[in-house]
Design a protein around this motif. Structure first.
Motif, PDB file in Angstrom:
ATOM      1  N   MET A   1      -6.858  18.821 -12.318  1.00 23.30           N
ATOM      2  CA  MET A   1      -6.321  17.600 -12.629  1.00 23.30           C
ATOM      3  C   MET A   1      -7.267  16.548 -12.148  1.00 23.30           C
ATOM      4  O   MET A   1      -7.868  16.738 -10.924  1.00 23.30           O
ATOM      5  CB  MET A   1      -4.934  17.225 -12.261  1.00 23.30           C
ATOM      6  N   THR A   2      -7.705  15.529 -12.956  1.00 21.89           N
ATOM      7  CA  THR A   2      -8.631  14.363 -12.662  1.00 21.89           C
ATOM      8  C   THR A   2      -7.908  13.424 -11.851  1.00 21.89           C
ATOM      9  O   THR A   2      -6.884  13.100 -12.111  1.00 21.89           O
ATOM     10  CB  THR A   2      -9.235  13.990 -13.872  1.00 21.89           C
ATOM     11  N   ASN A   3      -8.557  12.900 -10.734  1.00 19.44           N
ATOM     12  CA  ASN A   3      -8.095  11.881 -10.026  1.00 19.44           C
ATOM     13  C   ASN A   3      -8.204  10.406 -10.820  1.00 19.44           C
ATOM     14  O   ASN A   3      -9.037  10.311 -11.466  1.00 19.44           O
ATOM     15  CB  ASN A   3      -8.711  11.715  -8.607  1.00 19.44           C
ATOM     16  N   THR A   4      -7.147   9.491 -10.475  1.00 22.73           N
ATOM     17  CA  THR A   4      -7.305   8.192 -11.116  1.00 22.73           C
ATOM     18  C   THR A   4      -7.192   7.484 -10.320  1.00 22.73           C
ATOM     19  O   THR A   4      -6.946   7.317  -9.167  1.00 22.73           O
ATOM     20  CB  THR A   4      -5.710   8.158 -11.821  1.00 22.73           C
ATOM     21  N   VAL A   5      -7.948   6.464 -10.669  1.00 26.96           N
ATOM     22  CA  VAL A   5      -8.107   5.132  -9.575  1.00 26.96           C
ATOM     23  C   VAL A   5      -6.697   4.341  -9.767  1.00 26.96           C
ATOM     24  O   VAL A   5      -5.972   4.169 -10.775  1.00 26.96           O
ATOM     25  CB  VAL A   5      -9.151   3.957 -10.613  1.00 26.96           C
ATOM     26  N   ASN A   6      -6.386   3.820  -8.528  1.00 30.64           N
ATOM     27  CA  ASN A   6      -5.209   3.326  -8.535  1.00 30.64           C
ATOM     28  C   ASN A   6      -4.972   1.690  -8.690  1.00 30.64           C
ATOM     29  O   ASN A   6      -5.560   0.798  -8.146  1.00 30.64           O
ATOM     30  CB  ASN A   6      -4.675   3.409  -6.899  1.00 30.64           C
ATOM     31  N   PRO A   7      -4.110   1.662  -9.792  1.00 31.72           N
ATOM     32  CA  PRO A   7      -3.806   0.131 -10.070  1.00 31.72           C
ATOM     33  C   PRO A   7      -2.677  -0.510  -9.149  1.00 31.72           C
ATOM     34  O   PRO A   7      -2.426  -1.565  -9.662  1.00 31.72           O
ATOM     35  CB  PRO A   7      -3.647   0.301 -11.620  1.00 31.72           C
ATOM     36  N   PHE A   8      -2.435   0.105  -8.238  1.00 30.01           N
ATOM     37  CA  PHE A   8      -1.351  -0.456  -7.495  1.00 30.01           C
ATOM     38  C   PHE A   8      -1.598  -0.509  -5.905  1.00 30.01           C
ATOM     39  O   PHE A   8      -2.553  -0.123  -5.596  1.00 30.01           O
ATOM     40  CB  PHE A   8      -0.073   0.444  -7.185  1.00 30.01           C
ATOM     41  N   ARG A   9      -0.878  -1.303  -5.211  1.00 31.38           N
ATOM     42  CA  ARG A   9      -0.977  -1.555  -3.795  1.00 31.38           C
ATOM     43  C   ARG A   9       0.211  -1.165  -3.220  1.00 31.38           C
ATOM     44  O   ARG A   9       1.415  -1.057  -3.668  1.00 31.38           O
ATOM     45  CB  ARG A   9      -1.492  -2.889  -3.649  1.00 31.38           C
ATOM     46  N   LEU A  10       0.201  -0.723  -1.784  1.00 33.40           N
ATOM     47  CA  LEU A  10       1.192  -0.710  -0.920  1.00 33.40           C
ATOM     48  C   LEU A  10       1.545  -2.231  -0.085  1.00 33.40           C
ATOM     49  O   LEU A  10       0.634  -2.597   0.481  1.00 33.40           O
ATOM     50  CB  LEU A  10       1.049   0.364   0.178  1.00 33.40           C
ATOM     51  N   ALA A  11       2.479  -2.929  -0.568  1.00 33.31           N
ATOM     52  CA  ALA A  11       3.057  -4.066   0.119  1.00 33.31           C
ATOM     53  C   ALA A  11       4.081  -3.639   1.224  1.00 33.31           C
ATOM     54  O   ALA A  11       5.144  -3.242   0.935  1.00 33.31           O
ATOM     55  CB  ALA A  11       3.077  -4.809  -0.789  1.00 33.31           C
ATOM     56  N   MET A  12       3.573  -4.097   2.634  1.00 30.08           N
ATOM     57  CA  MET A  12       4.779  -3.951   3.461  1.00 30.08           C
ATOM     58  C   MET A  12       5.214  -5.213   3.922  1.00 30.08           C
ATOM     59  O   MET A  12       4.143  -6.235   4.122  1.00 30.08           O
ATOM     60  CB  MET A  12       4.006  -3.444   4.806  1.00 30.08           C
ATOM     61  N   ARG A  13       6.610  -5.692   3.620  1.00 29.02           N
ATOM     62  CA  ARG A  13       6.787  -7.048   3.932  1.00 29.02           C
ATOM     63  C   ARG A  13       8.066  -6.907   4.960  1.00 29.02           C
ATOM     64  O   ARG A  13       9.004  -6.138   4.866  1.00 29.02           O
ATOM     65  CB  ARG A  13       7.616  -7.429   2.691  1.00 29.02           C
ATOM     66  N   VAL A  14       8.136  -7.827   5.830  1.00 32.41           N
ATOM     67  CA  VAL A  14       9.274  -7.981   6.827  1.00 32.41           C
ATOM     68  C   VAL A  14      10.146  -9.022   5.921  1.00 32.41           C
ATOM     69  O   VAL A  14       9.858 -10.001   5.530  1.00 32.41           O
ATOM     70  CB  VAL A  14       8.881  -8.762   8.090  1.00 32.41           C
ATOM     71  N   GLU A  15      11.316  -8.283   5.901  1.00 30.96           N
ATOM     72  CA  GLU A  15      12.486  -9.126   5.274  1.00 30.96           C
ATOM     73  C   GLU A  15      13.660  -9.143   5.983  1.00 30.96           C
ATOM     74  O   GLU A  15      14.512  -8.284   5.856  1.00 30.96           O
ATOM     75  CB  GLU A  15      12.779  -8.853   3.671  1.00 30.96           C
ATOM     76  N   GLY A  16      13.889 -10.380   6.657  1.00 30.84           N
ATOM     77  CA  GLY A  16      15.013 -10.317   7.767  1.00 30.84           C
ATOM     78  C   GLY A  16      14.854  -9.406   8.815  1.00 30.84           C
ATOM     79  O   GLY A  16      13.850  -9.459   9.368  1.00 30.84           O
ATOM     80  N   GLU A  17      15.897  -8.486   8.915  1.00 30.54           N
ATOM     81  CA  GLU A  17      15.672  -7.427   9.718  1.00 30.54           C
ATOM     82  C   GLU A  17      15.286  -6.239   9.280  1.00 30.54           C
ATOM     83  O   GLU A  17      14.956  -5.442  10.135  1.00 30.54           O
ATOM     84  CB  GLU A  17      17.185  -7.201  10.410  1.00 30.54           C
ATOM     85  N   TRP A  18      14.465  -6.285   8.103  1.00 33.33           N
ATOM     86  CA  TRP A  18      14.132  -4.942   7.647  1.00 33.33           C
ATOM     87  C   TRP A  18      12.593  -5.272   7.068  1.00 33.33           C
ATOM     88  O   TRP A  18      12.075  -6.242   7.006  1.00 33.33           O
ATOM     89  CB  TRP A  18      14.813  -4.636   6.288  1.00 33.33           C
ATOM     90  N   TRP A  19      11.954  -3.836   7.264  1.00 36.45           N
ATOM     91  CA  TRP A  19      10.493  -3.803   7.016  1.00 36.45           C
ATOM     92  C   TRP A  19      10.317  -3.042   5.831  1.00 36.45           C
ATOM     93  O   TRP A  19      10.959  -1.674   5.535  1.00 36.45           O
ATOM     94  CB  TRP A  19       9.685  -3.110   8.174  1.00 36.45           C
ATOM     95  N   ASN A  20      10.154  -3.505   4.563  1.00 42.13           N
ATOM     96  CA  ASN A  20      10.349  -2.999   3.347  1.00 42.13           C
ATOM     97  C   ASN A  20       8.908  -2.486   2.734  1.00 42.13           C
ATOM     98  O   ASN A  20       7.951  -3.261   2.841  1.00 42.13           O
ATOM     99  CB  ASN A  20      10.877  -3.805   2.372  1.00 42.13           C
ATOM    100  N   ALA A  21       8.818  -1.519   2.211  1.00 41.46           N
ATOM    101  CA  ALA A  21       7.588  -1.036   1.406  1.00 41.46           C
ATOM    102  C   ALA A  21       7.712  -0.976  -0.085  1.00 41.46           C
ATOM    103  O   ALA A  21       8.671  -0.466  -0.532  1.00 41.46           O
ATOM    104  CB  ALA A  21       7.215   0.355   2.030  1.00 41.46           C
ATOM    105  N   TYR A  22       6.888  -1.657  -0.710  1.00 44.72           N
ATOM    106  CA  TYR A  22       6.854  -1.748  -2.219  1.00 44.72           C
ATOM    107  C   TYR A  22       5.452  -1.304  -2.444  1.00 44.72           C
ATOM    108  O   TYR A  22       4.476  -1.182  -2.133  1.00 44.72           O
ATOM    109  CB  TYR A  22       6.990  -3.114  -2.358  1.00 44.72           C
TER     110      TYR A  22
END
Length: 89
Positions: A1-22
Motif C-alpha cells: 500500500m502506498t503512503n499518503t500525505v496527511n491532510p489532517f492535524r492532531l489538535a490537543m485542547r484543554v476544555e474545562g477539566e478535560w484534555w481533548n484530542a481532535y
C-alpha cells in the motif's frame, strides 16, 4: 500500500477539566473529529501525559488512515494557530 500525505492535524485542547484530542483540518477546527478525552487531573504527571499522548497519536494515525483509505506518512508537531489559543475553554 502506498503512503499518503496527511491532510489532517492532531489538535490537543484543554476544555474545562478535560484534555481533548481532535483530528482536524490544518488551519481550522471546523469539522474536527473528537478522538479521545481525559480528565486533566489524570495526566498531571509527566509519565501519565506521555503515555496518553502516545496513545492519542496512535489513534490519530488510525483515524487518518481510515478516513483516507491508506496509511499516512507524515506527522507534524507545531503550536496551535493563534486564533485557537484561548487558554482553558
Amino acid at each position: 500500500m502506498t503512503n499518503t500525505v496527511n491532510p489532517f492535524r492532531l489538535a490537543m485542547r484543554v476544555e474545562g477539566e478535560w484534555w481533548n484530542a481532535y483530528m482536524a483540518p490544518p488551519e481550522t477546527m471546523e469539522g474536527a473529529t473528537l478522538l479521545a478525552t481525559v480528565r486533566m487531573t489524570l495526566v498531571a504527571e509527566k509519565d501519565a501525559k506521555d503515555v496518553y499522548l502516545a496513545t492519542v497519536r496512535d489513534l490519530f494515525f488510525r483515524a487518518a488512515e481510515a478516513a483516507l483509505g491508506a496509511p499516512i506518512d507524515s506527522f507534524e508537531t507545531r503550536e496551535a494557530p493563534e486564533h485557537e489559543k484561548a487558554g482553558r475553554a
